[in-house]
Design a protein around this motif. Structure first.
Motif, PDB file in Angstrom:
ATOM      1  N   GLU A  20      23.811 -12.041  -9.027  1.00 44.37           N
ATOM      2  CA  GLU A  20      24.953 -12.009  -9.393  1.00 44.37           C
ATOM      3  C   GLU A  20      25.364 -11.856 -10.910  1.00 44.37           C
ATOM      4  OE1 GLU A  20      28.746 -15.149  -9.299  1.00 44.37           O
ATOM      5  OE2 GLU A  20      27.495 -15.133  -7.459  1.00 44.37           O
ATOM      6  N   THR A  21      24.574 -12.629 -11.520  1.00 45.01           N
ATOM      7  CA  THR A  21      24.779 -12.651 -13.167  1.00 45.01           C
ATOM      8  C   THR A  21      24.336 -11.188 -13.681  1.00 45.01           C
ATOM      9  OG1 THR A  21      24.085 -14.963 -13.029  1.00 45.01           O
ATOM     10  CG2 THR A  21      24.125 -14.085 -15.013  1.00 45.01           C
ATOM     11  N   LEU A  22      22.949 -10.651 -12.934  1.00 42.75           N
ATOM     12  CA  LEU A  22      22.579  -9.467 -13.590  1.00 42.75           C
ATOM     13  C   LEU A  22      23.782  -8.284 -13.178  1.00 42.75           C
ATOM     14  CD1 LEU A  22      19.165  -9.346 -12.280  1.00 42.75           C
ATOM     15  CD2 LEU A  22      19.976  -9.625 -14.772  1.00 42.75           C
ATOM     16  N   ASP A  23      24.420  -8.294 -12.171  1.00 39.42           N
ATOM     17  CA  ASP A  23      25.457  -7.665 -11.739  1.00 39.42           C
ATOM     18  C   ASP A  23      26.546  -7.556 -12.825  1.00 39.42           C
ATOM     19  OD1 ASP A  23      26.397  -5.319 -10.015  1.00 39.42           O
ATOM     20  OD2 ASP A  23      28.013  -6.790  -9.434  1.00 39.42           O
ATOM     21  N   ASP A  24      27.130  -8.736 -12.931  1.00 40.46           N
ATOM     22  CA  ASP A  24      28.035  -9.121 -13.954  1.00 40.46           C
ATOM     23  C   ASP A  24      27.854  -8.795 -15.285  1.00 40.46           C
ATOM     24  OD1 ASP A  24      29.588 -10.298 -11.757  1.00 40.46           O
ATOM     25  OD2 ASP A  24      29.212 -12.411 -12.476  1.00 40.46           O
ATOM     26  N   SER A  25      26.617  -8.653 -15.689  1.00 46.06           N
ATOM     27  CA  SER A  25      26.205  -8.293 -17.221  1.00 46.06           C
ATOM     28  C   SER A  25      25.857  -6.683 -17.268  1.00 46.06           C
ATOM     29  CB  SER A  25      24.792  -9.065 -17.258  1.00 46.06           C
ATOM     30  OG  SER A  25      25.061 -10.462 -17.366  1.00 46.06           O
ATOM     31  N   LYS A  26      26.208  -6.026 -16.031  1.00 46.87           N
ATOM     32  CA  LYS A  26      25.921  -4.620 -16.212  1.00 46.87           C
ATOM     33  C   LYS A  26      24.666  -4.163 -16.265  1.00 46.87           C
ATOM     34  CE  LYS A  26      30.476  -3.909 -16.200  1.00 46.87           C
ATOM     35  NZ  LYS A  26      31.224  -4.757 -15.422  1.00 46.87           N
ATOM     36  N   ALA A  27      23.755  -4.913 -15.561  1.00 46.39           N
ATOM     37  CA  ALA A  27      22.438  -4.416 -15.393  1.00 46.39           C
ATOM     38  C   ALA A  27      22.425  -3.249 -14.573  1.00 46.39           C
ATOM     39  CB  ALA A  27      21.436  -5.722 -15.117  1.00 46.39           C
ATOM     40  N   GLU A  28      21.344  -2.457 -14.702  1.00 41.89           N
ATOM     41  CA  GLU A  28      21.354  -1.193 -13.950  1.00 41.89           C
ATOM     42  C   GLU A  28      20.252  -1.149 -13.098  1.00 41.89           C
ATOM     43  OE1 GLU A  28      21.338   1.806 -17.110  1.00 41.89           O
ATOM     44  OE2 GLU A  28      23.589   1.698 -17.298  1.00 41.89           O
ATOM     45  N   ASP A  29      20.093  -0.454 -12.280  1.00 47.52           N
ATOM     46  CA  ASP A  29      18.842  -0.230 -11.073  1.00 47.52           C
ATOM     47  C   ASP A  29      18.227  -1.416 -10.826  1.00 47.52           C
ATOM     48  OD1 ASP A  29      17.301   1.495  -9.731  1.00 47.52           O
ATOM     49  OD2 ASP A  29      16.119   1.888 -11.461  1.00 47.52           O
ATOM     50  N   ILE A  30      18.833  -2.546 -10.385  1.00 48.34           N
ATOM     51  CA  ILE A  30      18.455  -3.708 -10.061  1.00 48.34           C
ATOM     52  C   ILE A  30      17.581  -3.687  -8.762  1.00 48.34           C
ATOM     53  CG2 ILE A  30      18.960  -6.086  -9.270  1.00 48.34           C
ATOM     54  CD1 ILE A  30      21.559  -5.710 -10.926  1.00 48.34           C
ATOM     55  N   VAL A  31      16.197  -4.185  -8.835  1.00 43.44           N
ATOM     56  CA  VAL A  31      15.473  -4.001  -7.513  1.00 43.44           C
ATOM     57  C   VAL A  31      14.824  -5.477  -7.406  1.00 43.44           C
ATOM     58  CG1 VAL A  31      13.245  -3.344  -6.772  1.00 43.44           C
ATOM     59  CG2 VAL A  31      14.618  -1.866  -8.218  1.00 43.44           C
ATOM     60  N   GLN A  32      15.107  -6.024  -6.258  1.00 41.98           N
ATOM     61  CA  GLN A  32      14.605  -7.229  -5.728  1.00 41.98           C
ATOM     62  C   GLN A  32      13.297  -7.073  -4.867  1.00 41.98           C
ATOM     63  OE1 GLN A  32      17.559  -9.221  -3.417  1.00 41.98           O
ATOM     64  NE2 GLN A  32      15.787 -10.488  -2.128  1.00 41.98           N
ATOM     65  N   ILE A  33      12.257  -8.019  -5.240  1.00 39.36           N
ATOM     66  CA  ILE A  33      10.859  -7.708  -4.534  1.00 39.36           C
ATOM     67  C   ILE A  33      10.614  -9.194  -3.879  1.00 39.36           C
ATOM     68  CG2 ILE A  33       8.603  -7.336  -4.825  1.00 39.36           C
ATOM     69  CD1 ILE A  33       9.328  -5.254  -7.015  1.00 39.36           C
ATOM     70  N   ASP A  34      10.586  -9.267  -2.650  1.00 37.36           N
ATOM     71  CA  ASP A  34      10.033 -10.442  -2.090  1.00 37.36           C
ATOM     72  C   ASP A  34       8.514 -10.383  -2.208  1.00 37.36           C
ATOM     73  OD1 ASP A  34       9.482 -12.467  -0.294  1.00 37.36           O
ATOM     74  OD2 ASP A  34      10.660 -11.702   1.355  1.00 37.36           O
ATOM     75  N   LEU A  35       8.357 -11.877  -2.865  1.00 31.04           N
ATOM     76  CA  LEU A  35       6.718 -11.919  -3.270  1.00 31.04           C
ATOM     77  C   LEU A  35       5.998 -13.143  -1.935  1.00 31.04           C
ATOM     78  CD1 LEU A  35       6.665 -12.353  -7.096  1.00 31.04           C
ATOM     79  CD2 LEU A  35       6.084 -10.158  -5.583  1.00 31.04           C
ATOM     80  N   ARG A  36       6.883 -13.625  -1.299  1.00 29.91           N
ATOM     81  CA  ARG A  36       6.496 -14.441  -0.514  1.00 29.91           C
ATOM     82  C   ARG A  36       5.271 -13.772   0.623  1.00 29.91           C
ATOM     83  NH1 ARG A  36      12.107 -16.401   1.865  1.00 29.91           N
ATOM     84  NH2 ARG A  36      12.277 -13.967   1.780  1.00 29.91           N
ATOM     85  N   GLY A  37       3.986 -14.357   0.612  1.00 31.69           N
ATOM     86  CA  GLY A  37       2.813 -14.141   1.177  1.00 31.69           C
ATOM     87  C   GLY A  37       2.097 -13.122   0.497  1.00 31.69           C
ATOM     88  N   LYS A  38       2.727 -12.564  -0.821  1.00 35.92           N
ATOM     89  CA  LYS A  38       1.770 -11.691  -1.648  1.00 35.92           C
ATOM     90  C   LYS A  38       1.145 -12.432  -2.714  1.00 35.92           C
ATOM     91  CE  LYS A  38       4.802  -7.658  -0.574  1.00 35.92           C
ATOM     92  NZ  LYS A  38       5.826  -6.810  -1.248  1.00 35.92           N
ATOM     93  N   SER A  39       2.035 -13.184  -3.359  1.00 39.44           N
ATOM     94  CA  SER A  39       1.591 -14.035  -4.720  1.00 39.44           C
ATOM     95  C   SER A  39       2.212 -15.369  -4.671  1.00 39.44           C
ATOM     96  CB  SER A  39       2.163 -13.276  -5.738  1.00 39.44           C
ATOM     97  OG  SER A  39       1.755 -13.982  -7.092  1.00 39.44           O
ATOM     98  N   ALA A  40       1.267 -16.238  -5.419  1.00 35.06           N
ATOM     99  CA  ALA A  40       1.712 -17.764  -5.309  1.00 35.06           C
ATOM    100  C   ALA A  40       2.565 -17.725  -6.770  1.00 35.06           C
ATOM    101  CB  ALA A  40       0.585 -18.526  -5.643  1.00 35.06           C
ATOM    102  N   ILE A  41       2.731 -16.619  -7.566  1.00 37.38           N
ATOM    103  CA  ILE A  41       3.603 -17.037  -8.885  1.00 37.38           C
ATOM    104  C   ILE A  41       4.993 -17.069  -8.848  1.00 37.38           C
ATOM    105  CG2 ILE A  41       1.958 -15.815 -10.134  1.00 37.38           C
ATOM    106  CD1 ILE A  41       4.147 -13.290 -10.170  1.00 37.38           C
ATOM    107  N   ALA A  42       5.515 -16.671  -7.657  1.00 33.27           N
ATOM    108  CA  ALA A  42       6.965 -16.837  -7.258  1.00 33.27           C
ATOM    109  C   ALA A  42       7.424 -16.590  -5.840  1.00 33.27           C
ATOM    110  CB  ALA A  42       8.052 -16.042  -8.373  1.00 33.27           C
ATOM    111  N   ASP A  43       8.299 -16.705  -5.438  1.00 35.14           N
ATOM    112  CA  ASP A  43       9.126 -16.049  -4.099  1.00 35.14           C
ATOM    113  C   ASP A  43       9.690 -14.701  -4.425  1.00 35.14           C
ATOM    114  OD1 ASP A  43       8.129 -18.375  -2.749  1.00 35.14           O
ATOM    115  OD2 ASP A  43       9.755 -19.284  -2.999  1.00 35.14           O
ATOM    116  N   HIS A  44      10.427 -14.624  -5.516  1.00 35.37           N
ATOM    117  CA  HIS A  44      10.970 -13.496  -5.655  1.00 35.37           C
ATOM    118  C   HIS A  44      10.847 -12.827  -7.198  1.00 35.37           C
ATOM    119  CE1 HIS A  44      13.170 -13.817  -1.791  1.00 35.37           C
ATOM    120  NE2 HIS A  44      13.400 -14.949  -2.080  1.00 35.37           N
TER     121      HIS A  44
END
Length: 122
Positions: A20-44
């Motif tokens: 929501e904040t990225l969209d409000d800030s006019k960030a472009e080309d927002i991509v969300q990647i689910d890391l669950r099961g791929k990496s322990a560094i984060a979930d997303h």
């Protein structure tokens, strides 16, 4: 029901606030990647672009402030001074804010997205 909040709910609230904040800030080309099961560094992981070094830094500042004010999340930030690539570590969500040329050079999406999804972004 009382007690501690559900950790999954907190993770989803964090991801929602980031997007929501990225969209409000006019960030472009927002991509969300689910890391669950791929990496322990984060979930997303969220990757987005700003049109200039100044906008990249402003997007990062606004996101860090929003997470702190709205959710009490303290984030670690790297690269804001240069404004080419800012990494924001909010715990369960890692955000990369790039200038478009730098994003194209590193192509993080190709490293983390499923092959079919990465091919569709090419």
């Amino acid at each position: 029901m009382t007690g501690t909040p559900d950790p999954e709910h907190l993770r989803e609230a964090l991801l929602s606030r980031v997007l929501e904040t990225l969209d409000d800030s006019k960030a472009e080309d927002i991509v969300q990647i689910d890391l669950r099961g791929k990496s322990a560094i984060a979930d997303h992981m969220v990757i987005c672009s700003g049109r200039s070094a100044r906008q990249v830094a402003a997007i990062a500042d606004r996101l860090v402030d929003s997470l702190k004010q709205d959710l009490g999340v303290l984030s670690r930030v790297e690269g804001k001074e240069a404004g080419d690539w800012v990494l924001i570590d909010a715990g369960d969500v890692i955000v990369h804010v790039f200038r478009p040329e730098v994003r194209e050079f590193y192509q993080l999406e190709k490293m983390w997205l499923e092959p079919a999804a990465a091919a569709s972004r090419a």
